[in-house]
Scaffold this motif. Structure first.
Motif, PDB file in Angstrom:
ATOM      1  N   VAL A   1     -14.423  22.355 -45.654  1.00  0.00           N
ATOM      2  CA  VAL A   1     -13.123  21.768 -45.967  1.00  0.00           C
ATOM      3  C   VAL A   1     -13.234  20.265 -46.276  1.00  0.00           C
ATOM      4  O   VAL A   1     -12.529  19.752 -47.132  1.00  0.00           O
ATOM      5  N   CYS A   2     -14.131  19.587 -45.562  1.00  0.00           N
ATOM      6  CA  CYS A   2     -14.202  18.121 -45.637  1.00  0.00           C
ATOM      7  C   CYS A   2     -15.271  17.619 -46.609  1.00  0.00           C
ATOM      8  O   CYS A   2     -16.161  18.365 -47.010  1.00  0.00           O
ATOM      9  N   ASN A   3     -15.136  16.329 -46.952  1.00  0.00           N
ATOM     10  CA  ASN A   3     -16.084  15.648 -47.845  1.00  0.00           C
ATOM     11  C   ASN A   3     -16.133  16.270 -49.235  1.00  0.00           C
ATOM     12  O   ASN A   3     -17.145  16.216 -49.919  1.00  0.00           O
ATOM     13  N   GLN A   4     -15.021  16.903 -49.625  1.00  0.00           N
ATOM     14  CA  GLN A   4     -14.953  17.530 -50.954  1.00  0.00           C
ATOM     15  C   GLN A   4     -13.796  16.981 -51.776  1.00  0.00           C
ATOM     16  O   GLN A   4     -13.386  17.594 -52.755  1.00  0.00           O
ATOM     17  N   GLY A   5     -13.250  15.846 -51.320  1.00  0.00           N
ATOM     18  CA  GLY A   5     -12.106  15.299 -52.030  1.00  0.00           C
ATOM     19  C   GLY A   5     -10.816  16.007 -51.640  1.00  0.00           C
ATOM     20  O   GLY A   5     -10.743  16.691 -50.612  1.00  0.00           O
ATOM     21  N   ASP A   6      -9.836  15.880 -52.502  1.00  0.00           N
ATOM     22  CA  ASP A   6      -8.479  16.344 -52.207  1.00  0.00           C
ATOM     23  C   ASP A   6      -8.316  17.818 -52.575  1.00  0.00           C
ATOM     24  O   ASP A   6      -7.635  18.164 -53.535  1.00  0.00           O
ATOM     25  N   ILE A   7      -8.921  18.727 -51.785  1.00  0.00           N
ATOM     26  CA  ILE A   7      -8.929  20.143 -52.162  1.00  0.00           C
ATOM     27  C   ILE A   7      -7.788  20.913 -51.488  1.00  0.00           C
ATOM     28  O   ILE A   7      -7.257  20.501 -50.450  1.00  0.00           O
ATOM     29  N   ASP A   8      -7.435  22.056 -52.052  1.00  0.00           N
ATOM     30  CA  ASP A   8      -6.297  22.853 -51.583  1.00  0.00           C
ATOM     31  C   ASP A   8      -6.452  23.332 -50.145  1.00  0.00           C
ATOM     32  O   ASP A   8      -5.490  23.320 -49.377  1.00  0.00           O
ATOM     33  N   SER A   9      -7.661  23.780 -49.775  1.00  0.00           N
ATOM     34  CA  SER A   9      -7.847  24.339 -48.431  1.00  0.00           C
ATOM     35  C   SER A   9      -7.587  23.284 -47.359  1.00  0.00           C
ATOM     36  O   SER A   9      -7.036  23.585 -46.291  1.00  0.00           O
ATOM     37  N   MET A  10      -7.969  22.048 -47.629  1.00  0.00           N
ATOM     38  CA  MET A  10      -7.701  20.954 -46.691  1.00  0.00           C
ATOM     39  C   MET A  10      -6.207  20.629 -46.661  1.00  0.00           C
ATOM     40  O   MET A  10      -5.602  20.507 -45.592  1.00  0.00           O
ATOM     41  N   ASN A  11      -5.624  20.514 -47.824  1.00  0.00           N
ATOM     42  CA  ASN A  11      -4.204  20.157 -47.903  1.00  0.00           C
ATOM     43  C   ASN A  11      -3.303  21.221 -47.285  1.00  0.00           C
ATOM     44  O   ASN A  11      -2.238  20.920 -46.754  1.00  0.00           O
ATOM     45  N   ASN A  12      -3.745  22.471 -47.347  1.00  0.00           N
ATOM     46  CA  ASN A  12      -2.975  23.561 -46.753  1.00  0.00           C
ATOM     47  C   ASN A  12      -2.884  23.413 -45.234  1.00  0.00           C
ATOM     48  O   ASN A  12      -1.819  23.633 -44.634  1.00  0.00           O
ATOM     49  N   ILE A  13      -3.987  23.015 -44.604  1.00  0.00           N
ATOM     50  CA  ILE A  13      -3.996  22.817 -43.149  1.00  0.00           C
ATOM     51  C   ILE A  13      -3.088  21.645 -42.786  1.00  0.00           C
ATOM     52  O   ILE A  13      -2.281  21.729 -41.852  1.00  0.00           O
ATOM     53  N   ILE A  14      -3.199  20.553 -43.535  1.00  0.00           N
ATOM     54  CA  ILE A  14      -2.353  19.379 -43.294  1.00  0.00           C
ATOM     55  C   ILE A  14      -0.877  19.749 -43.451  1.00  0.00           C
ATOM     56  O   ILE A  14      -0.033  19.355 -42.643  1.00  0.00           O
ATOM     57  N   SER A  15      -0.562  20.526 -44.490  1.00  0.00           N
ATOM     58  CA  SER A  15       0.824  20.929 -44.748  1.00  0.00           C
ATOM     59  C   SER A  15       1.398  21.731 -43.589  1.00  0.00           C
ATOM     60  O   SER A  15       2.568  21.561 -43.220  1.00  0.00           O
TER      61      SER A  15
END
Length: 328
Positions: A272-286
């Motif tokens: 999830v991390c160190n890959q820029g602004d990706i959907d899987s990361m943003n989904n968790i934040i959301s």
């Protein structure tokens, strides 16, 4: 006549006062349905025991328990679609299982660290991960994509059996057993089932299916992952979130800072991390921010963007490492 009216009026005032006192006693009895907190001073430190939910002498048990600020209706609001006919784990997940599971960890600080605001934020953060990882709310799902947490309790179409022979001496795979994703924070691989099973004193190495059969155990396994580091010398997601962790110089250079973003690094590394602004990361934040909303906490309390994200954080344990995250 005037005297009679005054007497009647006085009588009515007395009766209303008695009624108010009686009601006051009733509400006091209702609010004191939980046993009183037992307080003990040990070496100058205040330790408490608070009913079954926080029943080990601990400084954290002097704070609110989780059920004091997070009630059944809030759980239902957060996971409003989990029992919809199209959900895959209808009838499995419930509030009671979560609270019972949490009682193992509340004396250790889970949901009981800091004041009420921090306690509520930690529950929203933990459940934000859970909701994201068990959601089937894709696209234009009814109720919105964030309303479908706890839709799953297991991986529906495993691509492999997740047996890693590298751990055959410590956590040997049981014949015919598959170690695909199960639980509230899905567990993958034999070594993770083995390690978590040892910690919870349950034979998950030979019986990983227990996780998909018992919601309390599934929540316990997830909270254990939240409360414990992947490796010694690294923070747990709990410590990174509540501010117990002090980053080293190397952490700072790797852009790892206390906050929600680092909890993703700990749990998922470079998946999830160190890959820029990706959907899987943003989904968790959301999910985290949405749950804050539902719990009545201003999103600004989540902190600035650099604390929420792990887009540029170097992973604690790169995926090439055998002991990387429990999530695939």
């Amino acid at each position: 006549m005037a005297t009679l009216k005054m007497k009647i009026l006085g009588f009515m005032v007395i009766m209303l006062s008695i009624s108010a006192i009686a009601k006051g006693d009733e509400s006091e009895n209702e609010s004191s349905s939980k046993p009183p907190t037992l307080v003990k001073m040990v070496k100058g430190k205040k330790l408490c025991v608070k009913d079954w939910e926080c029943n080990v002498l601990s400084r954290f048990c002097c704070n609110l328990t989780i059920s004091d600020f997070f009630e059944t209706y809030q759980f239902e609001n957060l996971f409003s679609k989990r029992n919809s006919p199209v959900a895959h784990a209808v009838g499995f997940w419930d509030y009671k299982s979560f609270i019972i599971a949490s009682s193992l960890f509340q004396p250790l600080g889970f949901g009981t660290t800091g004041g009420k605001q921090m306690q509520m934020k930690e529950i929203a953060a933990f459940l934000g991960h859970v909701g994201s990882k068990t959601s089937c709310g894709y696209g234009v799902a009814t109720g919105g994509p964030l309303a479908w947490g706890l839709c799953y309790n297991k991986e529906m179409s495993p691509s492999q059996d997740y047996c890693d022979d590298y751990f055959k001496l410590t956590y040997p795979c049981s014949p015919g057993v598959q170690y695909y994703g199960r639980g509230a924070l899905p567990i993958y691989w034999n070594y993770n089932y083995g390690k978590i099973g040892e910690a919870l004193k349950v034979d998950l190495l030979n019986h990983p299916e227990y996780i998909e059969q018992n919601a309390t155990l599934a929540f316990q396994a997830a909270i254990w992952q939240w409360m414990n580091p992947v490796k010694k010398g690294q923070p747990s997601a709990h410590d990174a979130f509540v501010g117990n962790w002090k980053p080293t110089k190397n952490d700072t250079l790797s852009k790892r800072v206390p906050g929600f973003g680092t909890t993703m690094n700990i749990l998922y590394n470079d998946n999830v991390c160190n890959q820029g602004d990706i959907d899987s990361m943003n989904n968790i934040i959301s999910h985290y921010l949405y749950y804050l909303d539902l719990m009545g906490i201003d999103r600004e309390e989540a902190g600035p963007h650099e604390l929420l994200t792990c887009a540029e954080q170097k992973p604690f344990n790169p995926s090439s490492s055998p002991a990387s995250s429990s999530s695939s």
